[in-house]
Design an enzyme around this catalytic site. Structure first.
Site, PDB file in Angstrom:
ATOM      1  N   LYS B 129     -12.150  -6.138   8.707  1.00 11.69           N
ATOM      2  CA  LYS B 129     -11.537  -6.277   7.381  1.00 11.69           C
ATOM      3  C   LYS B 129     -11.127  -7.736   7.184  1.00 11.69           C
ATOM      4  O   LYS B 129     -10.713  -8.407   8.138  1.00 11.69           O
ATOM      5  CB  LYS B 129     -10.311  -5.360   7.314  1.00 11.69           C
ATOM      6  CG  LYS B 129      -9.684  -5.220   5.934  1.00 11.69           C
ATOM      7  CD  LYS B 129      -8.565  -4.184   5.967  1.00 11.69           C
ATOM      8  CE  LYS B 129      -7.956  -3.943   4.601  1.00 11.69           C
ATOM      9  NZ  LYS B 129      -6.893  -2.908   4.653  1.00 11.69           N
ATOM     10  N   LEU B 178      -3.840  -5.919  -1.169  1.00 12.70           N
ATOM     11  CA  LEU B 178      -4.032  -4.812  -0.220  1.00 12.70           C
ATOM     12  C   LEU B 178      -3.440  -3.489  -0.697  1.00 12.70           C
ATOM     13  O   LEU B 178      -3.920  -2.424  -0.322  1.00 12.70           O
ATOM     14  CB  LEU B 178      -3.418  -5.113   1.150  1.00 12.70           C
ATOM     15  CG  LEU B 178      -3.958  -6.315   1.922  1.00 12.70           C
ATOM     16  CD1 LEU B 178      -3.182  -6.467   3.221  1.00 12.70           C
ATOM     17  CD2 LEU B 178      -5.432  -6.131   2.229  1.00 12.70           C
ATOM     18  N   SER B 204      -7.357   0.421   1.094  1.00 14.08           N
ATOM     19  CA  SER B 204      -7.776  -0.954   0.947  1.00 14.08           C
ATOM     20  C   SER B 204      -8.916  -1.359   1.870  1.00 14.08           C
ATOM     21  O   SER B 204      -9.564  -2.363   1.612  1.00 14.08           O
ATOM     22  CB  SER B 204      -6.587  -1.902   1.152  1.00 14.08           C
ATOM     23  OG  SER B 204      -6.112  -1.836   2.466  1.00 14.08           O
ATOM     24  N   ILE B 225      -1.460   0.869   5.660  1.00 15.04           N
ATOM     25  CA  ILE B 225      -0.012   0.871   5.438  1.00 15.04           C
ATOM     26  C   ILE B 225       0.393   2.063   4.570  1.00 15.04           C
ATOM     27  O   ILE B 225       1.569   2.409   4.484  1.00 15.04           O
ATOM     28  CB  ILE B 225       0.463  -0.452   4.796  1.00 15.04           C
ATOM     29  CG1 ILE B 225       1.989  -0.595   4.910  1.00 15.04           C
ATOM     30  CG2 ILE B 225       0.011  -0.567   3.360  1.00 15.04           C
ATOM     31  CD1 ILE B 225       2.518  -1.911   4.414  1.00 15.04           C
ATOM     32  N   GLY B 226      -0.595   2.694   3.916  1.00 16.97           N
ATOM     33  CA  GLY B 226      -0.269   3.831   3.061  1.00 16.97           C
ATOM     34  C   GLY B 226      -1.478   4.758   2.909  1.00 16.97           C
ATOM     35  O   GLY B 226      -1.474   5.656   2.077  1.00 16.97           O
ATOM     36  N   GLY B 227      -2.499   4.497   3.727  1.00 17.73           N
ATOM     37  CA  GLY B 227      -3.718   5.303   3.641  1.00 17.73           C
ATOM     38  C   GLY B 227      -4.968   4.440   3.694  1.00 17.73           C
ATOM     39  O   GLY B 227      -6.085   4.946   3.562  1.00 17.73           O
ATOM     40  N   SER B 228      -4.807   3.157   3.905  1.00 15.21           N
ATOM     41  CA  SER B 228      -5.879   2.189   3.707  1.00 15.21           C
ATOM     42  C   SER B 228      -7.046   2.288   4.681  1.00 15.21           C
ATOM     43  O   SER B 228      -8.093   1.705   4.447  1.00 15.21           O
ATOM     44  CB  SER B 228      -5.319   0.761   3.731  1.00 15.21           C
ATOM     45  OG  SER B 228      -4.662   0.492   2.508  1.00 15.21           O
TER      46      SER B 228
END
Lengths: 557, 557
Positions: B129, B178, B204, B225-228
């Protein structure tokens, strides 16, 4: 009621559960400063009480397991000595004799009935810093506003200790707000140092320091966010270990600055021997604390790490001594303690090199910025209900202008706090590199195995003069485990003042000027053994090596 | 130069290092939506290229180690396929062919000379990434303002992967800031979904999702960080693992919200098989990353935990399925995927019960409060130098009013942030208890072994409509490891719309209304396997059990 009335009433009932015969009538006068050996003379303690309370944790556990001593007997002996300690130094907060003895009785019955101990700490009395909640008992943390609000639930560490068979039996004193390296609050007052009551016992786990020094408890649990286990350990001449973040469960304790998750307060043990420290870790880890506190790292006690497989199996270690941090040069006794440690380690066949300080002041500054980011609002919230004042001076004369350790500020924004976190992250990365870069200097093929450093730039100072976390706070910021080890005591004949012309700062000069050997007479001299993050087992093992080297060296010299 | 000019120039040079013969002339037209199988038809890829790029990570490593395939050959094959993927979905950012091939050449020479592989990942191409810094190469993270500022140092993960013998060969696309579950920025534009280019690839780590789905990389590293990691894995039908905080080193990567230390972004792998995921963890842990990044937990790969000793040795597990989270009920294909998983697990002899949601919305709200506490200031700082706009809509029509996933607020004080942390701490403690309390319902004598849940309430939606982290963010807040596993694909004949009258919320109703099977045709259906904090090894092992059960079940039905 005014806050003064609430505090006075709480204090008046503090000894309600104590049998009258445990309260000595032969206490030394207030003018007697050195009381460390008084328990041996006290009429309250029998010969058996003395034998029990002066036993190591290992022998206590073995004599409890073999039923040589009952849990009731052991608890009673320590309780009696703890009450003597309380009368000498004011080290306790909550005292609950019936409850603890009932627990001890139940343990005795279990052992008799089943032939089995309840767990690895069967029958061992344990003292707990006041923060550590026990259902039905106050956790005031020294705030008048929290008096009369018994905890609704046990803290996780309490439940784990009980499940291991321990007997929590007293809670211990601490400073209002916790963020002070002395021990003084509006509810329980001031704890003094049993080696010399004109000196501070340190803080914030100061009640533990004084109690354990007087052998009123074989093992205690304190907390450390900036030195709060190591400072009282050093000032009171006991062993105390600040482990890394998230190894010992904190859940269910009361605390200051709750939600300040940047530099975590951690729980850790204090004891009169390293055997007590090691026993605590092995026992707590065996209960898989990550199943009870979601913050805790999923990692058992590692015998591999304890056997120092990452440190050449402990055969020849390289220690690095930080003689001073380029901020404040320690007083002569601290220097002598480090020299004694160096000589002891060399005599034991280890390498000893100098540790080069790296941005020490900057690292401490980060910690202060973080803690002050919301501290004032936090303290206000805790004191507002009764209007008790926030204690800003720890001097004996509360009207005197005295230095305040406690940080305060108007607070910052979350975004500003994030910028401080970035600096912290970078400094942690740089310090790791700084440590790795020692590989060429050690002669072992490894980087330095452990750092040895002062815990404060002085031994226990007079009340009100402990005003710096300069030798402790950096380790909380970097999250390095650090274990306080006693070395010797101040001897005015040896620890003479030396002339000095150049100073790192005004604080350094001031620290130089306040030293005179007589004031610090008899104060314990300690240092800390520092390892890498998460290396609890190895730090305990390396501390055992240092401690044993010191014991042999002192026996020879 | 304007920001538009800077972006256009960067984009114009993106393929400079690519040999002309790798650029296919037989690409499908923009109207062709389903391009997932196109690489097999592309004139660019030889039979050997196809054989190599369709091999598992295990066979790649074994054929590389035996010198059946050279690292240059393997790198070239994946590079060619990655360039095809780039032309189909715009999934790449930095492309550095000479550098990667020179690295592969050096590995080949090492193996020839010494007969030994460099490490556990010898010769394996790895995509990264864009956040993951490589010295000398831009890490723009899609910010125009960061164009032309090559990284001065390698990230720690890059160094570790290279030391293991891997060949990092491309960097992959991501959304500006992001914090968006689609992949779109002002420098590299939008990445599309190879299963259906009218749908989003998610974000992301969307470039990784599209690239790996097209088999343009055998193993990629994303961040979550939240599903990325899980969202693009789910939308693109690949495996992706969000591990717990502080197991995979993040040091030296660029990031959004730097210093936001409350809910940590973590790195994790994406691959076409679980074998790729497991290989990544074992390899990275073997390099003792805690010696290079001070945040990393000192814990090796645990075969004991992988062998599920805390889960009855994996013999009979109890999975709990969260069919929906009482906020937004998933579309019919997601339900069918969960039912298929349930049937597969029952057929394999495991228990399956229902997971009872617990304060799911409250947990997500905490995360949003934390991220918005200083987000706006952070984004402003990154975009200000060139004046490029902060992207607030991810719709295709940038002028349309479209929902924005990205949180924004005016910011809060540090003290207010601490209060949110307290709530987070309490919710984590409650959720742990909620999980422990399942012990009486499982029939195994243990609490639920793993939760299985949707990753989003839909399969990949059309561009601009991915506007919720409701099924992923809670796990970042609780810090539970979660592994995305593909199940099947949308079949309009099976996934018909069902009548529904009652809704949990306006969002729930809206989500129901947008569903029609034709729009989502061919989109992958996935779910995630969720374990306890720090249980990476066990989650991989349990995911293998689920994956194998699904394979067998699908072969039979």
């Amino acid at each position: 009621m005014t806050w003064q009335q609430i505090a006075a009433e709480k204090k008046a009932h503090q000894l309600d559960s104590v049998p009258k015969e445990w309260l000595g009538s032969d206490l030394p006068s207030a003018e007697t400063l050195i009381v460390i050996d008084f328990p041996r003379e006290s009429s309250v303690l029998s010969a058996l009480d003395l034998e029990i309370t002066e036993s190591s944790v290992a022998s206590l556990l073995s004599n409890l397991a073999s039923s040589k001593w009952s849990a009731v007997q052991v608890t009673t002996s320590f309780y009696k000595r703890a009450i003597v300690a309380q009368q000498l130094t004011n080290c306790l907060t909550e005292i609950f004799v019936e409850r603890a003895l009932a627990r001890a009785q139940a343990l005795d019955e279990h052992l008799k009935r089943t032939g089995q101990v309840v767990g690895a700490l069967h029958g061992l009395p344990i003292s707990l810093k006041d923060q550590i909640s026990i259902k039905g008992i106050d956790s005031t943390m020294g705030y008048v506003s929290w008096v009369g609000q018994p905890a609704e639930k046990n803290s996780v560490i309490f439940d784990i200790l009980e499940s291991l068979g321990a007997v929590p039996f007293v809670k211990t004193n601490l400073p209002q707000t916790l963020l002070s390296p002395e021990t003084f609050n509006n509810v329980f007052g001031r704890t003094t140092n049993p080696y010399n009551r004109s000196l501070t016992c340190g803080g914030s786990s100061g009640g533990e320091g004084a109690l354990i020094a007087l052998k009123g408890s074989p093992l205690g649990v304190g907390s450390d966010i900036g030195g709060s286990i190591r400072i009282p350990s050093a000032f009171c001449g006991v062993y105390g270990f600040r482990p890394s973040y998230n190894r010992i469960p904190y859940a269910g304790c009361v605390n200051s600055l709750e939600g300040q998750d940047s530099i975590l307060s951690v729980l850790g043990p204090l004891s009169n021997s390293l055997d007590g420290i090691k026993t605590f870790f092995k026992a707590v880890f065996s209960k898989e604390p990550w199943q009870k506190d979601p913050m805790i790292i999923r990692k058992r006690w590692s015998d591999e790490e304890y056997n120092l497989i990452h440190h050449g199996n402990g055969k020849k270690l390289c220690f690095a001594i930080m003689w001073h941090n380029e901020e404040i040069v320690p007083h002569p006794p601290i220097r002598r303690g480090l020299e004694m440690t160096k000589n002891a380690l060399l005599a034991a066949g280890h390498e000893v090199i100098d540790w080069v300080p790296y941005k020490q002041a900057e690292i401490s500054t980060i910690a202060v910025s973080i803690m002050t980011a919301g501290a004032t609002e936090d303290f206000m919230k805790a004191t507002a209900p009764t209007g008790e004042p926030i204690i800003t001076s720890i001097a004996l004369d509360q009207n005197a202008e005295a230095p305040s350790f406690r940080p305060s500020s108007a607070g910052t924004s979350a975004f500003e706090l994030w910028q401080v976190h970035k600096k912290k992250r970078d400094l942690r990365q740089e310090y790791l590199q700084h440590w790795e870069d020692t590989v060429g200097k050690t002669g072992t093929g490894r980087p330095v195995d452990a750092i040895i450093s002062p815990i404060a730039p002085f031994t226990a100072p007079p009340h009100g003069l402990m005003n710096t976390g300069t030798y402790t706070l950096w380790l909380n910021t970097l999250d390095y485990p650090a274990l306080a080890i006693p070395v010797t005591k101040v001897d005015p004949a040896l620890d003479v003042k030396q002339p000095r012309e150049e100073f790192y700062s005004a604080e350094d000069r001031q620290n130089y000027e306040i030293y005179n050997p007589a004031t610090y007479e008899n104060a314990p001299i300690s240092m800390q053994v520092i390892g890498r993050g998460g290396e609890e087992e190895a730090v305990i093992a390396m501390s055992e090596i240092v401690d044993e080297a010191l014991r042999r060296y002192k026996a020879q010299v």
